[in-house]
Design an enzyme around this catalytic site. Structure first.
Site, short mmCIF file in Angstrom:
data_model
loop_
_atom_site.label_atom_id
_atom_site.label_comp_id
_atom_site.label_asym_id
_atom_site.label_seq_id
_atom_site.Cartn_x
_atom_site.Cartn_y
_atom_site.Cartn_z
N LYS A 10 -69.22 -16.36 61.29
CA LYS A 10 -69.00 -17.82 61.18
C LYS A 10 -70.33 -18.53 60.95
CE LYS A 10 -65.20 -18.16 64.56
NZ LYS A 10 -64.18 -18.79 63.71
N ARG A 55 -54.83 -12.89 64.97
CA ARG A 55 -53.52 -12.32 64.59
C ARG A 55 -53.50 -10.80 64.80
NH1 ARG A 55 -54.33 -14.69 58.69
NH2 ARG A 55 -55.46 -16.13 60.06
#
Length: 486
Positions: free
Chosen positions: A263, A337
């Protein structure tokens, strides 16, 4: 934290008194358990007109009266008198008197118990504060909130219910606000189990060895880059006589660097909140036990750091999930996920649920689509979606149902080497794609599953209503409202 208690009204006026004002008649004072002398009532009526108090829920005006009793009179709007309006009123009173040591709230004659529950909930939530500072010069001094009622026994259960809902929500806030340097998967698992067992919930924690033995490849992959091993916490509430079984799953990434798909620095600043879904789910099952809700609940909390190291999973890797489905990793920052998929597959294959609900701070796309306060809801069944949305609306935690178009499914299945890929079509319908990926692990239970992407609402940048600055505990109150209807 201020204490909440009930008592009867008395002839002696307190030092700080809060009096409700209804939206329909903001210039009229209700009959309450603390009657005001005629001259004071006349003064208050004139004051209400002068400040143009609307009676809007949570709106406060403070009338100072130096040298008299009460020396401060708080006029708080209760709107139309719904539980939600009284929740806002509770928050409004706490904020208005935060520098006082105590306040008495004059309850109107015949007010509904749900109003008292709402007031208590709002008061607890607005009084919340999290700090690790050695000095806190701005700390509130409020220590006692007394609700004066004509018949206190009528409201004892409602007060306890509202206080409990508020308290378990603050549990989720505490866990989410805790810096990740302290909040390893082991630390968070221990904290959640401690609160669960205290409430009568049974717990099991799988360590990395157990996860490997049982085939939880997604949790192991995401947690593999950290020196702090992943955990899977399973909590079980089994009240006698309950027949329906709801499984709750919460994303528990205790810190998210993005892994090898790193990130940007600014995007990492709040990544201690990436376990907000797990915090909400764990707090909700604690609340279900404390409230003795007559429904079986299992909470599954996959906890892992998504770190960057020589042992981190890589783009191009293939992960084998619980149950056998495989995912090609195209983006290690789409890790939530991956851990949720293991837990969902386990829930369907092993737990025989009637309903499966997962909460996750899953995508930035949710924020782009719906903003800071509205979560994205995905469900295949209209009745399930409506029931959850109703509970969310009553909790003041808005959701918006999103589509799951069948013509996007091929993108989720577009790997040459695995059953699925975890990040199809970058930048396109990110929240929707994540939901479609998760649905692949529900098998025949897809129409009994509901997914909530609540990344942005899990955090508030300012104190506002029932929210303190920081973690909101989003989802705890909605889940409790939903579970109470099962």
């Amino acid at each position: 934290m201020a204490t909440l208690s009930l008592r009867t009204g008395s002839g002696t006026l307190p030092g700080v008194l809060a009096v409700p004002v209804a939206a329909g008649e903001p210039g009229t004072l209700p009959t309450t358990a603390v009657p005001l002398p005629a001259d004071l009532a006349a003064t208050v009526t004139a004051y209400l007109a002068d400040v143009e108090h609307s009676g809007q829920a949570g709106t406060t005006h403070v009338l100072p009266r130096p040298g008299q009793r009460p020396h401060r009179l708080v006029l708080v709007g209760v709107g139309d008198g719904t539980a939600a309006d009284w929740r806002a009123a509770g928050a409004g009173v706490v904020r208005a008197v935060s520098k006082d040591t105590s306040v008495t709230v004059a309850l109107p004659t015949g007010v509904a118990p749900d109003a008292v529950a709402g007031f208590a909930e709002g008061a607890v939530l607005a009084a919340y504060r999290f700090t690790l500072a050695s000095k806190d010069d701005d700390a509130p001094t409020l220590r006692r909130i007394v609700l004066a009622a004509d018949d206190p026994d009528t409201y004892a259960a409602a007060l306890d219910r509202g206080r409990t809902v508020g308290e378990v929500t603050t549990l989720a806030r505490d866990w989410t606000n805790m810096p990740s340097g302290e909040k390893s998967p082991a630390w968070l698992a221990a904290a959640m189990v401690r609160e669960a067992e205290r409430a009568g919930v049974r717990a099991r924690v799988r360590d990395a060895d157990a996860l490997a033995d049982e085939g939880f490849g997604g949790v192991l992959a995401v947690g593999g880059g950290s020196p702090r091993p992943p955990k899977l916490v399973e909590l079980r509430w089994r009240p006698r006589g309950a027949t329906r079984h709801v499984v709750l799953v919460g994303k528990g990434i205790t810190y998210d660097t993005g892994g090898i798909t790193l990130k940007p620095a600014a995007s990492m600043l709040l990544m201690k909140k990436d376990m907000g879904g797990a915090a909400a789910v764990a707090a909700a099952i604690v609340g279900a036990a404390r409230l003795r809700l007559p429904v079986k609940v299992t909470a599954l909390l996959p906890l892992a750091d998504n770190f960057l190291s020589g042992d981190a999973f890589r783009p191009g890797d293939v992960v084998r999930h619980y149950g056998g489905l495989t995912s090609e990793i195209q983006n290690t920052d789409a890790e939530g996920r991956i851990v949720l998929a293991d837990a969902l597959a386990y829930a369907v294959r092993r737990l025989a649920p009637d309903t499966v609900i997962d909460l996750a701070t899953l995508t930035g796309a949710q924020n782009v689509a719906l903003g800071k306060k509205t979560a994205a809801l995905y469900a295949g069944d209209d009745a399930l979606a409506a029931a959850f949305a109703e509970a969310a609306d009553e909790a003041g935690e808005p959701v918006w149902r999103m589509p799951m178009p069948d013509d996007y499914v091929d993108a989720v299945r577009s790997s040459l080497v695995a059953d699925l890929n975890n990040a199809p079509t970058p930048g396109v319908a990110g929240s929707v794609m994540a939901a479609l990926f998760l649905r692949e692990f529900l098998g025949g239970k897809a129409d009994s599953w509901l997914h909530v992407d609540m990344s942005a609402p899990a955090w508030s940048s300012s104190a506002d209503g029932v929210h303190a600055k920081g973690a909101t505990g989003w989802g705890v109150r909605t889940l409790l409202g939903f579970l109470a209807r099962q």
